[in-house]
Design a protein around this motif. Structure first.
Motif, mmCIF file in Angstrom:
data_model
loop_
_atom_site.group_PDB
_atom_site.id
_atom_site.type_symbol
_atom_site.label_atom_id
_atom_site.label_comp_id
_atom_site.label_asym_id
_atom_site.label_seq_id
_atom_site.Cartn_x
_atom_site.Cartn_y
_atom_site.Cartn_z
ATOM 1 N N VAL A 175 0.841 -1.197 0.000
ATOM 2 C CA VAL A 175 0.000 0.000 0.000
ATOM 3 C C VAL A 175 0.876 1.248 0.000
ATOM 4 O O VAL A 175 0.620 2.209 -0.725
ATOM 5 C CB VAL A 175 -0.952 0.001 1.214
ATOM 6 N N PHE A 176 1.938 1.225 0.791
ATOM 7 C CA PHE A 176 2.835 2.382 0.879
ATOM 8 C C PHE A 176 3.579 2.617 -0.437
ATOM 9 O O PHE A 176 3.511 3.705 -1.021
ATOM 10 C CB PHE A 176 3.835 2.167 2.011
ATOM 11 N N ILE A 181 -8.132 -1.579 -3.755
ATOM 12 C CA ILE A 181 -9.157 -2.615 -3.911
ATOM 13 C C ILE A 181 -8.722 -3.947 -3.292
ATOM 14 O O ILE A 181 -9.454 -4.508 -2.472
ATOM 15 C CB ILE A 181 -9.539 -2.775 -5.391
ATOM 16 N N PRO A 182 -7.530 -4.497 -3.633
ATOM 17 C CA PRO A 182 -7.120 -5.738 -2.954
ATOM 18 C C PRO A 182 -6.923 -5.557 -1.458
ATOM 19 O O PRO A 182 -7.119 -6.507 -0.695
ATOM 20 C CB PRO A 182 -5.818 -6.128 -3.656
ATOM 21 N N ALA A 183 -6.544 -4.350 -1.029
ATOM 22 C CA ALA A 183 -6.432 -4.094 0.413
ATOM 23 C C ALA A 183 -7.797 -4.257 1.076
ATOM 24 O O ALA A 183 -7.915 -4.839 2.158
ATOM 25 C CB ALA A 183 -5.885 -2.690 0.664
ATOM 26 N N GLY A 184 -8.838 -3.749 0.419
ATOM 27 C CA GLY A 184 -10.193 -3.918 0.942
ATOM 28 C C GLY A 184 -10.652 -5.355 0.865
ATOM 29 O O GLY A 184 -11.276 -5.877 1.799
ATOM 30 N N ASN A 239 -6.226 -4.143 7.980
ATOM 31 C CA ASN A 239 -6.491 -3.277 9.127
ATOM 32 C C ASN A 239 -6.668 -1.842 8.643
ATOM 33 O O ASN A 239 -5.762 -1.269 8.035
ATOM 34 C CB ASN A 239 -5.329 -3.379 10.114
ATOM 35 N N PHE A 240 -7.841 -1.248 8.910
ATOM 36 C CA PHE A 240 -8.169 0.040 8.307
ATOM 37 C C PHE A 240 -7.260 1.186 8.777
ATOM 38 O O PHE A 240 -6.805 1.991 7.947
ATOM 39 C CB PHE A 240 -9.636 0.387 8.568
ATOM 40 N N PRO A 241 -6.972 1.316 10.090
ATOM 41 C CA PRO A 241 -6.044 2.387 10.505
ATOM 42 C C PRO A 241 -4.675 2.277 9.831
ATOM 43 O O PRO A 241 -4.090 3.303 9.450
ATOM 44 C CB PRO A 241 -5.945 2.199 12.029
ATOM 45 N N LEU A 242 -4.170 1.043 9.681
ATOM 46 C CA LEU A 242 -2.880 0.868 8.987
ATOM 47 C C LEU A 242 -2.997 1.262 7.519
ATOM 48 O O LEU A 242 -2.088 1.881 6.955
ATOM 49 C CB LEU A 242 -2.407 -0.583 9.091
ATOM 50 N N PHE A 243 -4.109 0.890 6.903
ATOM 51 C CA PHE A 243 -4.348 1.274 5.509
ATOM 52 C C PHE A 243 -4.323 2.791 5.370
ATOM 53 O O PHE A 243 -3.686 3.330 4.457
ATOM 54 C CB PHE A 243 -5.692 0.721 5.040
ATOM 55 N N LEU A 244 -5.010 3.488 6.266
ATOM 56 C CA LEU A 244 -5.033 4.951 6.221
ATOM 57 C C LEU A 244 -3.634 5.531 6.398
ATOM 58 O O LEU A 244 -3.233 6.455 5.684
ATOM 59 C CB LEU A 244 -5.956 5.503 7.308
#
Length: 204
Positions: free
Chosen positions: A113-114, A128-131, A136-141
């Motif tokens: 993601v980074f 999309i694959p992250a979802g 983990n949503f906070p890590l995604f953000l």
């Protein structure tokens, strides 16, 4: 499209930049390179500042990524393929891009993601694959915000430094994209060779 993007940004300033980057995540034919480099140029011709443009674009990137993240929560690979088969020509993407983003995410996890926030096309699709993987949503953000911030800072500052020649950034990005493709291809080949040798040694 370039003229429409720049006219919109000139009329709405920070809000226009925010909306364009948010939309760029959802509609890849809007290139972030144009939005960000022209935004940088605007700081030399208006009251906009580099810091303000970077903040507006980063907020837009995060909002757009969140939307795609939750779309990913609702999808699986097969359903996404059907969507791309029908609309991919408009979205400037194809099934190979989907599989590439999905494979990168599952191989490298959250770091994908980074780093993918700094790779054209994939920077949007990786949400999309992250979802789909229910990351983990906070890590995604966090990783989305930091990766997008770096990408935005580079392109906005390039646009500001080049001034009226801001469109040259598009040429640089074309070279950068080719380099990324070569590096990714080389990594995939190395990974395939390593996987083959490991399997052969295990069988032996």
């Amino acid at each position: 499209m370039e003229s429409w993007i720049t006219d919109f940004m000139e009329e709405f300033g920070y809000l226009g930049i925010f909306l364009m980057i948010a939309l760029e995540n959802l509609f890849p034919p809007i290139p972030s390179e144009i939005v960000l480099s022209f935004g940088g140029f605007m700081t030399t011709q208006s009251d906009l500042t580099v810091t303000g443009v970077v903040i507006a674009s980063t907020l837009g990137a995060v909002v757009g990524a969140i939307a795609l993240f939750y779309i990913g929560r609702l999808l699986d690979v097969e359903r996404l393929e059907r969507i791309v088969e029908r609309w991919g020509h408009l979205l400037r993407t194809d099934k190979e891009d989907i599989h590439k983003a999905n494979a990168w995410f599952h191989r490298y996890g959250i770091w994908t993601v980074f780093f993918c926030r700094m790779v054209p096309i994939v920077r949007s699709l990786i949400s999309i694959p992250a979802g789909m993987a229910k990351m983990n949503f906070p890590l995604f953000l966090l990783f989305t915000a930091v990766g997008s911030l770096i990408w935005n800072m580079v392109l906005v500052n390039l646009g500001a430094a080049l001034g009226a020649s801001w469109s040259k950034v598009l040429e640089y990005m074309s070279v950068y994209q080719d380099i990324v493709i070569v590096i990714v291809g080389a990594l995939l080949i190395v990974g395939a060779v390593w996987f083959f040798r490991r399997n052969r040694s295990q069988k032996a």
